[in-house]
Design a protein around this motif. Structure first.
Motif, PDB file in Angstrom:
ATOM      1  N   UNK A 194       0.826  -1.209   0.000  1.00 43.53           N
ATOM      2  CA  UNK A 194       0.000   0.000   0.000  1.00 43.53           C
ATOM      3  C   UNK A 194       0.861   1.259   0.000  1.00 43.53           C
ATOM      4  N   UNK A 195       1.937   1.239   0.797  1.00 41.08           N
ATOM      5  CA  UNK A 195       2.809   2.414   0.839  1.00 41.08           C
ATOM      6  C   UNK A 195       3.517   2.615  -0.492  1.00 41.08           C
ATOM      7  N   UNK A 196       3.982   1.527  -1.093  1.00 38.10           N
ATOM      8  CA  UNK A 196       4.669   1.655  -2.380  1.00 38.10           C
ATOM      9  C   UNK A 196       3.695   2.125  -3.461  1.00 38.10           C
ATOM     10  N   UNK A 197       2.463   1.656  -3.392  1.00 40.07           N
ATOM     11  CA  UNK A 197       1.452   2.124  -4.348  1.00 40.07           C
ATOM     12  C   UNK A 197       1.272   3.634  -4.216  1.00 40.07           C
ATOM     13  N   UNK A 198       1.234   4.113  -2.992  1.00 39.33           N
ATOM     14  CA  UNK A 198       1.097   5.550  -2.770  1.00 39.33           C
ATOM     15  C   UNK A 198       2.290   6.312  -3.341  1.00 39.33           C
ATOM     16  N   UNK A 199       3.488   5.747  -3.207  1.00 38.49           N
ATOM     17  CA  UNK A 199       4.680   6.392  -3.752  1.00 38.49           C
ATOM     18  C   UNK A 199       4.632   6.448  -5.281  1.00 38.49           C
ATOM     19  N   UNK A 200       4.149   5.378  -5.888  1.00 41.85           N
ATOM     20  CA  UNK A 200       4.002   5.342  -7.351  1.00 41.85           C
ATOM     21  C   UNK A 200       3.024   6.430  -7.796  1.00 41.85           C
ATOM     22  N   UNK A 201       1.905   6.538  -7.089  1.00 44.20           N
ATOM     23  CA  UNK A 201       0.890   7.536  -7.446  1.00 44.20           C
ATOM     24  C   UNK A 201       1.381   8.952  -7.165  1.00 44.20           C
ATOM     25  N   UNK A 202       2.144   9.129  -6.101  1.00 47.45           N
ATOM     26  CA  UNK A 202       2.698  10.444  -5.794  1.00 47.45           C
ATOM     27  C   UNK A 202       3.679  10.880  -6.880  1.00 47.45           C
ATOM     28  N   UNK A 203       4.468   9.941  -7.361  1.00 49.92           N
ATOM     29  CA  UNK A 203       5.401  10.229  -8.458  1.00 49.92           C
ATOM     30  C   UNK A 203       4.638  10.669  -9.703  1.00 49.92           C
ATOM     31  N   UNK A 204       3.542   9.995  -9.979  1.00 49.92           N
ATOM     32  CA  UNK A 204       2.686  10.361 -11.111  1.00 49.92           C
ATOM     33  C   UNK A 204       2.161  11.797 -10.955  1.00 49.92           C
TER      34      UNK A 204
END
Length: 370
Positions: free
Chosen positions: A271-281
């Motif tokens: 979940x945290x890594x998903x958030x990081x991916x979306x934040x990068x986007x």
């Protein structure tokens, strides 16, 4: 890891309601803007994606949610001593996830740290900065000045953050490409350049302004801090350092996770890594998010971040990361810096097996349809 109250049996429903705590470390750099944006823009990510951080204590404690379900408590830890210290904390079990440079992660895993790189974070974003009074405006002019100083019996001093940093690797390769000799022994006056370990970047402004150093190689936002304070001038950004083409699109920071966290806290890590991916986007669609968040988080002037953020490439795609890391490992082997499980390893597949675990990242990309 499921947390149980000591001395209490509790029923299964109470036990299952407990969530793990993810301890996440980062460095004081805008290279880690995706974390700052994720932490500061909780409402944005909640509304658009359903995965977000809820602030409990600013810059320190958060709750991580996905699909209206709390999946973890998150504790953020800033590590000012640099990437080697961060990897030591992971090895000691004090940190689950770290945002860190590639070389410190590689060095530590080489030495047996039970951790894996699970995602890219960003690339490029470093520069060579020289004192304002030095008569050079470009890297070639600086190289010429170094050689002139040496011919006049003077040794040039260049500072770097740490011996296990990408900046250290790059400056050594750049000097070698120019035929400039260097040493790390202050008593050795035969070399043209003395490389100085600044043990981080905090001392760089003072060392430059007091002429203890002639130049530094540093990660953002330090180059722009030096520029805006009138202490130094960036003369070349990392992508343009020699050897020609070696450092273009080079990876810099990555997400590292302990193998224990990957096994015992997999859902929370995901979940945290998903958030990081979306934040990068989100950052790539709106740089102002990173400029604002980094300025507020790090206490840098907004002007500094307006210069700095455009020099950083934010991406999580592992392909450029793998390619660049293979280069790093080869360079480290050539410099006899690897002494553990990566020593002498040239096979890219073997390097990948030792350093990486992209299984969670691949699941996230599939779920997001990216």
């Amino acid at each position: 890891m499921i947390l149980l109250f000591a001395g209490c049996v509790g029923n299964s429903q109470e036990q299952s309601s407990e969530v793990p705590t993810l301890k996440v470390a980062y460095l004081p750099t805008d290279h880690h803007s995706s974390l700052f944006v994720a932490a500061k823009e909780g409402d944005l990510f909640k509304e658009k994606y359903g995965v977000y951080l809820k602030e409990v204590e600013a810059k320190k404690k958060y709750e991580l949610y996905e699909n209206d379900k709390k999946v973890a408590d998150v504790e953020l830890v800033q590590v000012v001593e640099g990437g080697a210290k961060l990897m030591t904390l992971i090895a000691q079990g004090q940190i689950d996830i770290g945002l860190n440079g590639v070389p410190p992660a590689v060095f530590s895993i080489d030495q047996g740290n039970k951790a894996k790189i699970i995602s890219a974070l960003q690339g490029e974003g470093s520069a060579v900065v020289i004192r304002n009074d030095i008569p050079a405006e470009t890297w070639p002019e600086f190289v010429k000045w170094i050689k002139e100083q040496y011919s006049n019996g003077k040794q040039v001093k260049i500072g770097h953050p740490l011996p296990v940093s990408i900046q250290y690797v790059m400056i050594k390769k750049a000097l070698e490409a120019e035929g400039i000799t260097y040493t790390e022994n202050s008593k050795d006056k035969s070399a043209m350049v003395l490389l100085v370990n600044c043990k981080g970047q905090k001392s760089m402004p003072q060392m430059l302004s007091q002429k203890e150093l002639d130049a530094v190689i540093a990660w953002e936002p330090m180059p722009e801090v030096l520029k805006t304070k009138g202490i130094g001038k960036p003369i070349v950004y990392s992508k343009d350092l020699p050897p020609a083409g070696m450092w273009e699109d080079h990876p810099c920071c990555v997400v590292v996770a302990s193998e224990n966290a990957l096994e015992s806290k997999e859902a929370a890590v995901k979940s945290l890594l998903k958030l990081m991916v979306l934040s990068t986007k989100e950052i790539n669609e709106n740089n102002e998010l990173a400029i604002k968040a980094s300025s507020e988080w790090l206490g840098t002037d907004k002007e500094v971040e307006e210069y700095s953020i455009p020099n950083i490439k934010f991406y999580t795609n592992p392909e450029p990361l793998k390619k660049g890391t293979h280069v790093f490992v080869n360079v480290m082997n050539a410099q006899k810096s690897t002494t553990g499980q990566l020593k002498g390893v040239e096979d890219p597949n073997k390097i990948d097996e030792i350093l990486f675990n992209f299984s969670i990242y691949d699941q996230i990309v599939k779920e997001l349809g990216q």
